[in-house]
Design a protein around this motif. Structure first.
Motif, PDB file in Angstrom:
ATOM      1  N   ASP A 187     -19.873 -18.874   8.935  1.00  0.00           N
ATOM      2  CA  ASP A 187     -20.147 -18.788   7.498  1.00  0.00           C
ATOM      3  C   ASP A 187     -21.652 -18.609   7.306  1.00  0.00           C
ATOM      4  O   ASP A 187     -22.443 -19.430   7.799  1.00  0.00           O
ATOM      5  CB  ASP A 187     -19.681 -20.055   6.780  1.00  0.00           C
ATOM      6  CG  ASP A 187     -18.261 -19.948   6.282  1.00  0.00           C
ATOM      7  OD1 ASP A 187     -17.805 -18.804   6.092  1.00  0.00           O
ATOM      8  OD2 ASP A 187     -17.608 -20.994   6.092  1.00  0.00           O
ATOM      9  N   ILE A 188     -22.036 -17.542   6.612  1.00  0.00           N
ATOM     10  CA  ILE A 188     -23.451 -17.244   6.379  1.00  0.00           C
ATOM     11  C   ILE A 188     -23.719 -17.353   4.892  1.00  0.00           C
ATOM     12  O   ILE A 188     -22.992 -16.759   4.074  1.00  0.00           O
ATOM     13  CB  ILE A 188     -23.807 -15.836   6.890  1.00  0.00           C
ATOM     14  CG1 ILE A 188     -23.412 -15.696   8.372  1.00  0.00           C
ATOM     15  CG2 ILE A 188     -25.291 -15.556   6.704  1.00  0.00           C
ATOM     16  CD1 ILE A 188     -23.606 -14.301   8.925  1.00  0.00           C
ATOM     17  N   ASP A 189     -24.727 -18.096   4.521  1.00  0.00           N
ATOM     18  CA  ASP A 189     -25.064 -18.326   3.114  1.00  0.00           C
ATOM     19  C   ASP A 189     -25.297 -16.993   2.406  1.00  0.00           C
ATOM     20  O   ASP A 189     -26.109 -16.173   2.841  1.00  0.00           O
ATOM     21  CB  ASP A 189     -26.308 -19.203   3.017  1.00  0.00           C
ATOM     22  CG  ASP A 189     -26.611 -19.607   1.586  1.00  0.00           C
ATOM     23  OD1 ASP A 189     -25.663 -19.687   0.785  1.00  0.00           O
ATOM     24  OD2 ASP A 189     -27.796 -19.818   1.269  1.00  0.00           O
ATOM     25  N   PRO A 206     -25.345 -26.887  10.421  1.00  0.00           N
ATOM     26  CA  PRO A 206     -26.113 -25.730   9.928  1.00  0.00           C
ATOM     27  C   PRO A 206     -27.180 -25.294  10.934  1.00  0.00           C
ATOM     28  O   PRO A 206     -27.757 -26.107  11.652  1.00  0.00           O
ATOM     29  CB  PRO A 206     -26.739 -26.244   8.634  1.00  0.00           C
ATOM     30  CG  PRO A 206     -25.930 -27.431   8.240  1.00  0.00           C
ATOM     31  CD  PRO A 206     -25.470 -28.051   9.521  1.00  0.00           C
ATOM     32  N   SER A 227     -30.292 -21.896  11.408  1.00  0.00           N
ATOM     33  CA  SER A 227     -30.966 -20.762  10.763  1.00  0.00           C
ATOM     34  C   SER A 227     -30.591 -19.475  11.475  1.00  0.00           C
ATOM     35  O   SER A 227     -30.732 -19.358  12.687  1.00  0.00           O
ATOM     36  CB  SER A 227     -32.487 -20.956  10.813  1.00  0.00           C
ATOM     37  OG  SER A 227     -33.142 -19.842  10.235  1.00  0.00           O
ATOM     38  N   ARG A 250     -31.298 -17.217   6.856  1.00  0.00           N
ATOM     39  CA  ARG A 250     -30.224 -17.788   6.045  1.00  0.00           C
ATOM     40  C   ARG A 250     -29.585 -18.957   6.785  1.00  0.00           C
ATOM     41  O   ARG A 250     -29.585 -19.008   8.017  1.00  0.00           O
ATOM     42  CB  ARG A 250     -29.154 -16.733   5.735  1.00  0.00           C
ATOM     43  CG  ARG A 250     -29.641 -15.572   4.877  1.00  0.00           C
ATOM     44  CD  ARG A 250     -28.555 -14.529   4.757  1.00  0.00           C
ATOM     45  NE  ARG A 250     -29.009 -13.371   3.979  1.00  0.00           N
ATOM     46  CZ  ARG A 250     -28.748 -13.180   2.697  1.00  0.00           C
ATOM     47  NH1 ARG A 250     -28.021 -14.084   2.042  1.00  0.00           N
ATOM     48  NH2 ARG A 250     -29.180 -12.106   2.061  1.00  0.00           N
ATOM     49  N   GLU A 251     -29.016 -19.862   6.007  1.00  0.00           N
ATOM     50  CA  GLU A 251     -28.314 -20.977   6.613  1.00  0.00           C
ATOM     51  C   GLU A 251     -26.906 -20.537   6.999  1.00  0.00           C
ATOM     52  O   GLU A 251     -26.207 -19.890   6.225  1.00  0.00           O
ATOM     53  CB  GLU A 251     -28.245 -22.151   5.638  1.00  0.00           C
ATOM     54  CG  GLU A 251     -27.638 -23.410   6.244  1.00  0.00           C
ATOM     55  CD  GLU A 251     -27.651 -24.573   5.283  1.00  0.00           C
ATOM     56  OE1 GLU A 251     -26.624 -24.760   4.578  1.00  0.00           O
ATOM     57  OE2 GLU A 251     -28.682 -25.273   5.220  1.00  0.00           O
ATOM     58  N   ALA A 252     -26.503 -20.888   8.198  1.00  0.00           N
ATOM     59  CA  ALA A 252     -25.194 -20.492   8.700  1.00  0.00           C
ATOM     60  C   ALA A 252     -24.536 -21.679   9.396  1.00  0.00           C
ATOM     61  O   ALA A 252     -25.209 -22.640   9.805  1.00  0.00           O
ATOM     62  CB  ALA A 252     -25.329 -19.318   9.671  1.00  0.00           C
ATOM     63  N   ARG A 253     -23.204 -21.616   9.492  1.00  0.00           N
ATOM     64  CA  ARG A 253     -22.430 -22.643  10.179  1.00  0.00           C
ATOM     65  C   ARG A 253     -21.367 -21.972  11.046  1.00  0.00           C
ATOM     66  O   ARG A 253     -20.734 -21.013  10.613  1.00  0.00           O
ATOM     67  CB  ARG A 253     -21.745 -23.591   9.182  1.00  0.00           C
ATOM     68  CG  ARG A 253     -22.683 -24.540   8.454  1.00  0.00           C
ATOM     69  CD  ARG A 253     -21.890 -25.412   7.471  1.00  0.00           C
ATOM     70  NE  ARG A 253     -22.739 -26.386   6.820  1.00  0.00           N
ATOM     71  CZ  ARG A 253     -23.500 -26.130   5.763  1.00  0.00           C
ATOM     72  NH1 ARG A 253     -23.517 -24.897   5.251  1.00  0.00           N
ATOM     73  NH2 ARG A 253     -24.234 -27.085   5.237  1.00  0.00           N
TER      74      ARG A 253
END
Length: 401
Positions: free
Chosen positions: A267-269, A335, A337, A341-344
């Motif tokens: 998942d990418i912000d 999370p 970087s 962008r913040e990603a999970r």
């Protein structure tokens, strides 16, 4: 050149239908076309860019269509000429067979000597039957050559249609991923004829489940998938694919391919969920090179405790991200970087490869094969026609076989 000389010149160049048919029936033409087809097919099959893992085709080959040799103009023209020659050889054959069955035998028929005591009894002992002067043995089998030629015509015409309009390619999906084939970058390895649609079919495909270790009875361990597919304006439909059977949706057929691997669901912000397909680099390592959201080069690396294809599972997995900022561990749900962008990392799954095809001429190909087989079966029967001669004639009977 005066008008009369010009007219004579044009008349000399005029080609009559009879002359055209004789030209197309010419053995020299047939041998030349078949020799060209054999050489062309052999060269195309063994071209360096046609072999597995071969180098890309050179620019000159791509410019004249030889990067896809069996949909190129030279091949289609050759097959069209074979069709025209076969049609010329078939033309009028039906009327000739009807005439033979009626007793109008060709000059190649064999005459029995007038000394034959009882020509009818002689012929009946060899399978000829009939009440009048015309006797037949398996007369229906005389149609074998005509049926064979018609089958060849149907088969050749279907091959031309199929190769001209055929369209196919491949696409990869991981579990939970949905894609539309007509979107840029989804379909790859396209093979299309010169008259095929420019874009892939507008078909939405989602992978619900992928089993890379299916063991079907009678088959080696293989794989199976459950897809949800939808044509524009139609409700979604669930289909199951395996290596033995595909699925048809309108004019499109989808098949399970062999390549498969692990994938990362991230998942990418601001961008939503992305599926990153990894390619195996060794028995326990898979990786994917890509551009991060900022456009910089990045690489995800997955290392497994056991072999990637171990039937008992890969064991503990370690996921790392390599970028300009260095190398960091990626933990599920934590999370990190990614390109500013913040990603999970949501999960690790599997991806499978699929192929799709639109072959409008396939029904004709199968029908042509069926007619060819039927014609060959008829030719296996000893067919013949005999015409009894009147008393005092030069022959007791004339036989055509």
């Amino acid at each position: 050149m005066d008008s009369e000389a010009a007219a004579r010149h044009i008349q000399r160049l005029h080609v009559t239908p009879g002359a055209l048919v004789r030209f197309l029936r010419s053995p020299k033409l047939v041998f030349a076309v078949l020799a060209f087809a054999a050489i062309y097919c052999g060269a195309a099959a063994w071209a360096p860019w046609s072999l597995p893992g071969g180098a890309p085709p050179p620019a000159w080959a791509a410019a004249i269509g030889l990067d896809h040799p069996f949909t190129a103009a030279p091949f289609l023209a050759c097959v069209s000429l074979i069709f025209a020659s076969t049609l010329a050889c078939t033309w009028g054959r039906r009327e000739r067979i009807r005439a033979i069955l009626a007793g109008e035998l060709p000059p190649s028929a064999v005459a029995l000597a007038p000394s034959a005591a009882d020509a009818r009894a002689f012929l009946e002992a060899r399978g000829f039957r009939g009440r009048g002067d015309v006797l037949r043995r398996h007369g229906w089998a005389l149609w074998g050559g005509w049926v064979l030629h018609v089958g060849l015509l149907v088969l050749i015409a279907a091959v031309v249609v199929q190769q001209a309009f055929q369209d196919g390619g491949a696409f990869d999906l991981s579990e939970g991923e949905t894609a539309r084939l007509s979107q840029p970058g989804v379909a790859f390895a396209r093979e299309r004829g010169p008259l095929a649609p420019a874009s892939p079919p507008d078909l939405e495909v989602g992978l619900e489940r992928f089993d890379p270790y299916l063991h079907q009875e009678g088959y080696a361990p293989d794989r199976a998938s459950r897809l949800v597919v939808a044509l524009p304006g139609a409700p979604p439909r669930s289909v199951t694919l395996d290596r033995a059977e595909g699925a048809r949706l309108g004019a499109v057929e989808i098949f399970q391919a062999i390549p498969a691997g692990l994938s990362l669901h991230v998942d990418i912000d601001g961008m939503g969920r992305r599926s990153i397909h990894l390619a195996a680099e060794s028995e326990r390592v898979a990786a994917a090179r890509l551009a991060d959201p900022a456009g910089r080069a990045a690489r995800f690396v997955l290392t497994a405790e056991r072999r990637l294809d171990d039937r008992l599972g890969t064991g503990r997995l370690r996921v790392e991200l390599e970028s300009e900022g260095g190398r960091l561990d990626v933990e599920p749900g934590v999370p990190f970087s990614f390109g500013g962008r913040e990603a999970r990392l949501v999960s690790v799954g599997r991806w499978g490869r699929f192929t799709w095809s639109r072959s409008p001429g396939m029904a004709g190909v199968l029908a042509g094969f069926a007619l060819v087989v039927l014609g060959c079966a008829l030719l296996a029967f000893p067919a013949g026609v005999a015409r009894l001669g009147p008393p005092g004639a030069g022959a007791a009977a004339t036989v055509y076989q």
